[in-house]
Write a protein that holds these residues in place. Structure first.
Motif, PDB file in Angstrom:
ATOM      1  N   ARG A  76       0.821  -1.224   0.000  1.00 13.14           N
ATOM      2  CA  ARG A  76       0.000   0.000   0.000  1.00 13.14           C
ATOM      3  C   ARG A  76       0.849   1.266   0.000  1.00 13.14           C
ATOM      4  NH1 ARG A  76      -4.627   0.988  -0.580  1.00 13.14           N
ATOM      5  NH2 ARG A  76      -6.376   1.757   0.541  1.00 13.14           N
ATOM      6  N   ALA A 111       1.004   3.914  -3.115  1.00 11.93           N
ATOM      7  CA  ALA A 111       0.654   5.329  -2.935  1.00 11.93           C
ATOM      8  C   ALA A 111       1.750   6.222  -3.498  1.00 11.93           C
ATOM      9  CB  ALA A 111       0.403   5.629  -1.460  1.00 11.93           C
ATOM     10  N   THR A 170       1.688   6.079  -7.312  1.00 11.22           N
ATOM     11  CA  THR A 170       0.538   6.835  -7.798  1.00 11.22           C
ATOM     12  C   THR A 170       0.827   8.325  -7.757  1.00 11.22           C
ATOM     13  OG1 THR A 170      -0.984   5.093  -7.075  1.00 11.22           O
ATOM     14  CG2 THR A 170      -1.934   7.263  -7.493  1.00 11.22           C
ATOM     15  N   MET A 185     -12.834   2.122  -7.223  1.00 12.61           N
ATOM     16  CA  MET A 185     -12.015   2.521  -6.081  1.00 12.61           C
ATOM     17  C   MET A 185     -10.670   3.076  -6.533  1.00 12.61           C
ATOM     18  SD  MET A 185     -11.767   3.055  -2.947  1.00 12.61           S
ATOM     19  CE  MET A 185     -12.984   2.145  -2.038  1.00 12.61           C
ATOM     20  N   ILE A 186     -10.112   2.515  -7.584  1.00 16.22           N
ATOM     21  CA  ILE A 186      -8.829   3.022  -8.088  1.00 16.22           C
ATOM     22  C   ILE A 186      -8.981   4.466  -8.546  1.00 16.22           C
ATOM     23  CG2 ILE A 186      -7.157   2.775  -9.979  1.00 16.22           C
ATOM     24  CD1 ILE A 186      -7.472  -0.290  -9.562  1.00 16.22           C
ATOM     25  N   GLU A 195      -9.083   6.654  -5.434  1.00  5.69           N
ATOM     26  CA  GLU A 195      -7.740   6.749  -4.850  1.00  5.69           C
ATOM     27  C   GLU A 195      -6.817   7.614  -5.702  1.00  5.69           C
ATOM     28  OE1 GLU A 195      -6.722   2.630  -4.259  1.00  5.69           O
ATOM     29  OE2 GLU A 195      -7.812   2.543  -2.363  1.00  5.69           O
ATOM     30  N   ALA A 222      -7.749  11.153  -4.928  1.00  5.32           N
ATOM     31  CA  ALA A 222      -7.234  11.540  -3.609  1.00  5.32           C
ATOM     32  C   ALA A 222      -5.758  11.919  -3.687  1.00  5.32           C
ATOM     33  CB  ALA A 222      -7.440  10.409  -2.609  1.00  5.32           C
ATOM     34  N   ALA A 223      -5.042  11.350  -4.649  1.00  4.81           N
ATOM     35  CA  ALA A 223      -3.619  11.654  -4.858  1.00  4.81           C
ATOM     36  C   ALA A 223      -3.419  12.787  -5.864  1.00  4.81           C
ATOM     37  CB  ALA A 223      -2.895  10.394  -5.330  1.00  4.81           C
ATOM     38  N   TYR A 278      -8.913  16.100  -7.390  1.00  7.96           N
ATOM     39  CA  TYR A 278      -8.871  16.123  -5.931  1.00  7.96           C
ATOM     40  C   TYR A 278     -10.116  16.808  -5.365  1.00  7.96           C
ATOM     41  CZ  TYR A 278      -7.331  16.844  -1.166  1.00  7.96           C
ATOM     42  OH  TYR A 278      -7.260  16.847   0.204  1.00  7.96           O
ATOM     43  N   TYR A 328     -12.847  14.383  -5.457  1.00  7.31           N
ATOM     44  CA  TYR A 328     -12.655  13.422  -4.379  1.00  7.31           C
ATOM     45  C   TYR A 328     -13.188  13.991  -3.063  1.00  7.31           C
ATOM     46  CZ  TYR A 328     -10.414  11.048  -0.527  1.00  7.31           C
ATOM     47  OH  TYR A 328     -10.192  10.407   0.663  1.00  7.31           O
TER      48      TYR A 328
END
Length: 176
Positions: free
Chosen positions: A65, A69, A72, A90-91, A94, A97-98, A151, A154
């Protein structure tokens, strides 16, 4: 890392299985020799797809994980090639979020999570040519701006507070 620099590669995260339609991805990147792709994941077709890949595609295998991260955060964008009706991406959440935009096939729920040319790009279902064109188009966009839009989406829709507000609005609309 893998011979490519930060913000110099696209990233696919997922199972290396026929069901994820990696052949579309490999065909597209075979036509994009100046672009780099990192594939993070394992699966039953790992060796088969690795043998098919051109030298601009690197297979990272399983990443924990923390490492995932990091990879990513350092990517230009995340690509989702699944050609199935996924229940939730979900990808994609995520990646957002990054602060990373996504490039997805225009099918099902994963396509509904992407605001075309705002939080990422969509390519035509089951088309390596369209994916190639989406990657080329991405290079002409302001990836920092798209990453910030991703973002923002998100925070608004997928982070706990934003998700709560979305659910509350649904319940309130039904109640009224």
């Amino acid at each position: 890392m893998w011979g490519v620099l930060e913000n110099e590669y696209f990233l696919l995260i997922g199972r290396v299985e026929r069901i994820k339609e990696l052949d579309i991805l490999l065909k597209a990147f075979a036509e994009l020799p100046d672009e780099h792709l990192v594939i993070a994941g394992t699966g039953t077709q790992f060796e088969e797809y690795k043998a098919m890949a051109t030298n601009n595609v690197e297979f990272a295998g399983f990443l924990n994980r923390e490492k995932l991260a990091e990879v990513t955060r350092k990517a230009k964008a995340v690509i989702v090639t699944s050609q199935w009706y996924e229940t939730f991406g979900m990808i994609i959440a995520e990646a957002y979020a990054a602060h990373k935009p996504v490039i997805v096939g225009d099918i099902g729920n994963i396509a509904s999570l992407v605001d075309d040319r705002k939080t990422g790009l969509k390519f035509k279902y089951d088309s390596a040519k369209s994916l190639k064109e989406a990657v080329e188009q991405f290079e002409n966009l302001d990836s920092t701006k798209i990453g910030e839009e991703a973002y923002s989406k998100y925070r608004k829709e997928f982070a706990p507070d934003g998700n709560y507000q979305t659910l509350k609005a649904i319940y309130d609309s039904v109640r009224n």
